[in-house]
Design an enzyme around this catalytic site. Sequence first.
Site, short mmCIF file in Angstrom:
data_model
loop_
_atom_site.label_atom_id
_atom_site.label_comp_id
_atom_site.label_asym_id
_atom_site.label_seq_id
_atom_site.Cartn_x
_atom_site.Cartn_y
_atom_site.Cartn_z
CB SER A 172 -4.39 -6.83 4.44
OG SER A 172 -3.99 -5.56 3.99
CG HIS B 15 -1.92 -1.07 1.31
ND1 HIS B 15 -2.07 -1.87 2.42
CD2 HIS B 15 -2.85 -1.48 0.41
CE1 HIS B 15 -3.07 -2.72 2.20
NE2 HIS B 15 -3.55 -2.51 0.99
#
Length: 162
Positions: free
Chosen positions: A129, A18
């Site tokens: 994630s 990210h």
Amino acid sequence: MERLAIYPGSFDPVTNGHVDIVERGLKLFDRIIVAVLLNPSKQFLFSVEERLEMLRDSLKKFTTVETDSFDGLLVNFAKEKNARAILKGMRAVSDFEHEFQMALMNRRMNREIQTVFLMTGFRWIFTSSSIIKEVARFGGDVSGMVPLIVNQKLKQKYGYGS
Ligand code: PNS
């Protein structure tokens, strides 16, 4: 006009992938708002406050990046902020179908807002994630794949950290 993009996601938790997308996005946009979706129907490991805290810490070196949360439709949030683009990271082919579907639906709802996909750095292609949580849950080492604060928080959350 300022080139502002919204980078939306769950960020449960933020990963180096990210952060890499934010860094690349800043080469195209003047300002980026990283926006956490408030989604009560989904089960998250971290609360919105925890996710925002980790995002803020991980992105503090970028002075033109803000963090926020939103609920409802992403295009409405983007319009409210006067953003001209939605920024998304693209990893492997597996991301494509769902992302394409969302981008087309968002365009149908607001033709003024463009979705921009950036390829994540090669070293983060397989970082997500979910896989980070899976490994961290059983005590696996995820340092180097997530910001320092996330590594600490994961250890605390799974009960083996300081
Ligand atoms: O990190 P995620 O979970 O892949 O993020 C998904 C997110 C937040 C980008 C997506 O669920 C979203 O935009 N939700 C907001 C609701 C919305 O606008 N839905 C219509 C998109 S087709």
